[in-house]
Scaffold this motif. Sequence first.
Motif, short mmCIF file in Angstrom:
data_model
loop_
_atom_site.label_atom_id
_atom_site.label_comp_id
_atom_site.label_asym_id
_atom_site.label_seq_id
_atom_site.Cartn_x
_atom_site.Cartn_y
_atom_site.Cartn_z
N ASN A 137 0.73 -1.25 -0.19
CA ASN A 137 0.03 0.02 -0.03
C ASN A 137 0.69 1.36 -0.08
O ASN A 137 0.37 2.34 -0.28
N LYS A 138 2.05 1.27 0.50
CA LYS A 138 3.03 2.43 0.57
C LYS A 138 3.80 2.78 -1.01
O LYS A 138 4.57 3.52 -1.12
N LEU A 139 3.48 1.62 -2.00
CA LEU A 139 4.33 1.79 -3.08
C LEU A 139 3.54 2.71 -4.15
O LEU A 139 2.40 2.88 -3.95
N ASP A 140 4.37 3.41 -4.93
CA ASP A 140 3.65 4.49 -5.88
C ASP A 140 2.65 3.76 -6.80
O ASP A 140 3.06 2.58 -7.00
N ASN A 141 1.83 4.53 -7.21
CA ASN A 141 0.72 3.85 -8.39
C ASN A 141 1.44 3.66 -9.51
O ASN A 141 1.12 2.62 -10.03
N GLU A 142 2.20 4.22 -10.15
CA GLU A 142 2.97 3.88 -11.48
C GLU A 142 3.53 2.54 -11.28
O GLU A 142 3.30 1.54 -12.08
N TYR A 143 4.27 2.30 -10.32
CA TYR A 143 5.03 1.01 -9.94
C TYR A 143 4.03 0.02 -10.04
O TYR A 143 4.14 -0.92 -10.52
N LEU A 144 2.80 0.25 -9.31
CA LEU A 144 1.74 -0.95 -9.14
C LEU A 144 1.22 -1.11 -10.59
O LEU A 144 0.84 -2.18 -10.73
N GLU A 145 0.91 -0.17 -11.32
CA GLU A 145 0.53 -0.35 -12.81
C GLU A 145 1.40 -1.30 -13.50
O GLU A 145 0.97 -1.95 -14.30
N ILE A 146 2.69 -0.86 -13.34
CA ILE A 146 3.73 -1.69 -14.23
C ILE A 146 3.71 -3.22 -13.64
O ILE A 146 3.74 -4.08 -14.49
N VAL A 147 3.75 -3.52 -12.42
CA VAL A 147 3.81 -4.80 -11.97
C VAL A 147 2.62 -5.43 -11.26
O VAL A 147 2.65 -6.76 -10.88
N GLY A 148 1.59 -4.83 -11.47
CA GLY A 148 0.32 -5.39 -10.82
C GLY A 148 -0.45 -6.70 -11.35
O GLY A 148 -0.62 -7.74 -10.66
N TYR A 149 -0.03 -7.04 -12.45
CA TYR A 149 -0.60 -8.32 -12.95
C TYR A 149 0.42 -9.36 -12.65
O TYR A 149 0.07 -10.54 -12.48
N ILE A 150 1.76 -9.22 -12.32
CA ILE A 150 2.54 -9.83 -11.57
C ILE A 150 2.22 -10.33 -10.16
O ILE A 150 2.28 -11.52 -9.83
N LEU A 151 2.06 -9.01 -9.42
CA LEU A 151 1.63 -9.46 -7.85
C LEU A 151 0.34 -9.91 -7.66
O LEU A 151 0.10 -10.66 -6.58
N ASN A 152 -0.53 -9.98 -8.67
CA ASN A 152 -1.84 -10.75 -8.48
C ASN A 152 -2.02 -12.04 -9.24
O ASN A 152 -2.89 -12.54 -9.14
N LEU A 155 2.62 -15.46 -6.31
CA LEU A 155 1.89 -15.52 -4.92
C LEU A 155 2.57 -16.55 -4.12
O LEU A 155 2.49 -16.58 -2.94
N LYS A 156 3.01 -17.75 -4.53
CA LYS A 156 3.38 -18.79 -4.08
C LYS A 156 4.76 -18.49 -3.47
O LYS A 156 5.22 -19.18 -2.36
N LEU A 157 5.35 -17.31 -3.78
CA LEU A 157 6.78 -17.14 -3.32
C LEU A 157 6.55 -16.57 -1.82
O LEU A 157 7.49 -16.52 -1.01
N LYS A 158 5.29 -16.22 -1.44
CA LYS A 158 4.99 -15.78 0.02
C LYS A 158 5.34 -16.93 0.99
O LYS A 158 5.54 -16.77 2.11
#
Length: 166
Positions: free
Chosen positions: A4-19, A24-27
């Motif tokens: 939640n503290k990451l900037d929006n542009e970063y999340l737009e770039i990598v969101g498809y990976i983070l979801n 997510l198995k890396l958690k």
Amino acid sequence: MNINKLDNEYLEIVGYILNNEEFLKLKKCEHHGISRFDHSLKVSYKAYKFAKKNNLDYKAVAVGGLLHDFFTDENVGLKEKFLSTFNHPLKAEANALEKFNVSHKEADIIRSHMFPINTTVPKYTESWLVSLYDKKVALGEFSYKLGYKLRYASNLVFLLLFNVMK
């Protein structure tokens, strides 16, 4: 690292990976005392911020940095974990190509991030950047993990000595 503290542009770039379910198995994979997910996120985000500030290909850095350790090694023995130090970049690259169709530069970032421990020399400035941030973040994680163990061990020794002196 709090997403939640990451900037929006970063999340737009990598969101498809983070979801992504596979990512997510890396958690669940331990890495330097934290999860491989958290480690990869730290490397990716810190390198992304530097790349953006210095007019580098920050999108490739964000993606390649996030996927640099995209492999799982659950249920493997100590020997396999040790060998993974040397061969995991190729596993991570293959997984990234299969699941996310990464670019040539992103693949190089992933494949070469363990230089000089492995012999794949980074081809791009962005690859060098992620490799260096990976080492910087890992050193911090090891220091924290080792620091905790040293504090624990020193407390244990203190208690033993205190009980002996009674």
